[in-house]
Design a protein around this motif. Sequence first.
Motif, PDB file in Angstrom:
ATOM      1  N   THR A  38     -28.512  15.187  13.692  1.00 51.73           N
ATOM      2  CA  THR A  38     -27.701  15.351  14.908  1.00 51.73           C
ATOM      3  C   THR A  38     -26.316  15.871  14.530  1.00 51.73           C
ATOM      4  O   THR A  38     -25.775  16.766  15.176  1.00 51.73           O
TER       5      THR A  38
ATOM      6  N   ARG B 176     -21.883  11.463  19.839  1.00 51.85           N
ATOM      7  CA  ARG B 176     -23.011  12.136  20.502  1.00 51.85           C
ATOM      8  C   ARG B 176     -24.014  11.081  20.960  1.00 51.85           C
ATOM      9  O   ARG B 176     -24.505  10.299  20.139  1.00 51.85           O
TER      10      ARG B 176
ATOM     11  N   THR C 199     -24.642  19.388  15.741  1.00 47.73           N
ATOM     12  CA  THR C 199     -23.359  19.344  16.450  1.00 47.73           C
ATOM     13  C   THR C 199     -22.318  20.211  15.739  1.00 47.73           C
ATOM     14  O   THR C 199     -21.573  20.956  16.368  1.00 47.73           O
TER      15      THR C 199
ATOM     16  N   GLU D 134     -25.225  21.371  19.710  1.00 46.61           N
ATOM     17  CA  GLU D 134     -25.285  20.202  20.599  1.00 46.61           C
ATOM     18  C   GLU D 134     -23.874  19.688  20.828  1.00 46.61           C
ATOM     19  O   GLU D 134     -23.256  19.159  19.914  1.00 46.61           O
TER      20      GLU D 134
ATOM     21  N   TYR E 287     -27.507  10.052  23.523  1.00 48.72           N
ATOM     22  CA  TYR E 287     -28.693  10.535  24.223  1.00 48.72           C
ATOM     23  C   TYR E 287     -29.134   9.478  25.238  1.00 48.72           C
ATOM     24  O   TYR E 287     -29.063   8.278  24.959  1.00 48.72           O
TER      25      TYR E 287
ATOM     26  N   PRO F 158     -20.673  17.459  21.561  1.00 41.80           N
ATOM     27  CA  PRO F 158     -20.389  16.029  21.512  1.00 41.80           C
ATOM     28  C   PRO F 158     -19.817  15.551  22.846  1.00 41.80           C
ATOM     29  O   PRO F 158     -19.200  16.324  23.578  1.00 41.80           O
ATOM     30  N   GLN F 159     -20.035  14.269  23.162  1.00 38.62           N
ATOM     31  CA  GLN F 159     -19.409  13.694  24.364  1.00 38.62           C
ATOM     32  C   GLN F 159     -17.911  13.435  24.130  1.00 38.62           C
ATOM     33  O   GLN F 159     -17.112  13.482  25.045  1.00 38.62           O
TER      34      GLN F 159
END
Length: 249
Positions: free
Chosen positions: A58, A14, A62, A67, A16, A69-70
């Motif tokens: 975070t 993850r 997630t 949120e 930012y 995750p990439q």
Amino acid sequence: MEDKELLVAEGVVREYLLPRQSLLSSRPKMRALDGVSLTLGKGESFGIVGESGCGKSTLARTIMGLEPPQKGRILFQGEDLYAISSEKLKSLRRGMQMVFQDPYGSLNPRHTIGRSIAEPLSLQENQTAEETSTLVGETLEEVGLEASDASKYPHEFSGGQRQRIALARALITRPAVIVADEPVSALDVSVQAQVLNLMLDLRERHQLAYLFISHDLGAVEHIADRVAIMYLGRLVEIGTADEVFDNPR
């Protein structure tokens, strides 16, 4: 994945975007989670310990499906939380609830605590007002409060009582997993032990699994079967509580 593994994180990343240093520069990235993998079994208590800013909260957001995750996957009961429909996610969410650090900030001061506790039940169809009221009362009693407290407001309770209310709200859908993000750090030391013992009691009674996130080694040692040490977005050590506390690497 084995059936007993309720929750699985696989290689979760993850990032930012940070503000630009200058007008023409590209925006730098901060990697909050850097390839995190873990499993949580039914009825297990898994502690994650690390200093502020290491990525613990975070990871909690997630895992809760809040949120994306990439990279990597979060599986709950075999389903990839970020690859299913919003309808499916909504029904799965009943099985996974969260308790936050600030028991006052997580409760709406304008709502009675009965209304706040009942909120997660909105995901369940065919629940009458009478059934909801009964369940709220029973759940309040389970966390050591009175059923009649449902008509009161958050400001009428102490910090420890408010965290019990937050636990009741998490418990009301009868989840398989509770993600607890620093659940006792805002409480007095004398009250912390009471809340931790309540969590252990609820776990035994309902076969609950906890993902317990904290910077407090004592709290984690009290409640966790397995422990992971988190540093700069990575899990740098995982073992049983005895291994990690008695013989840290």
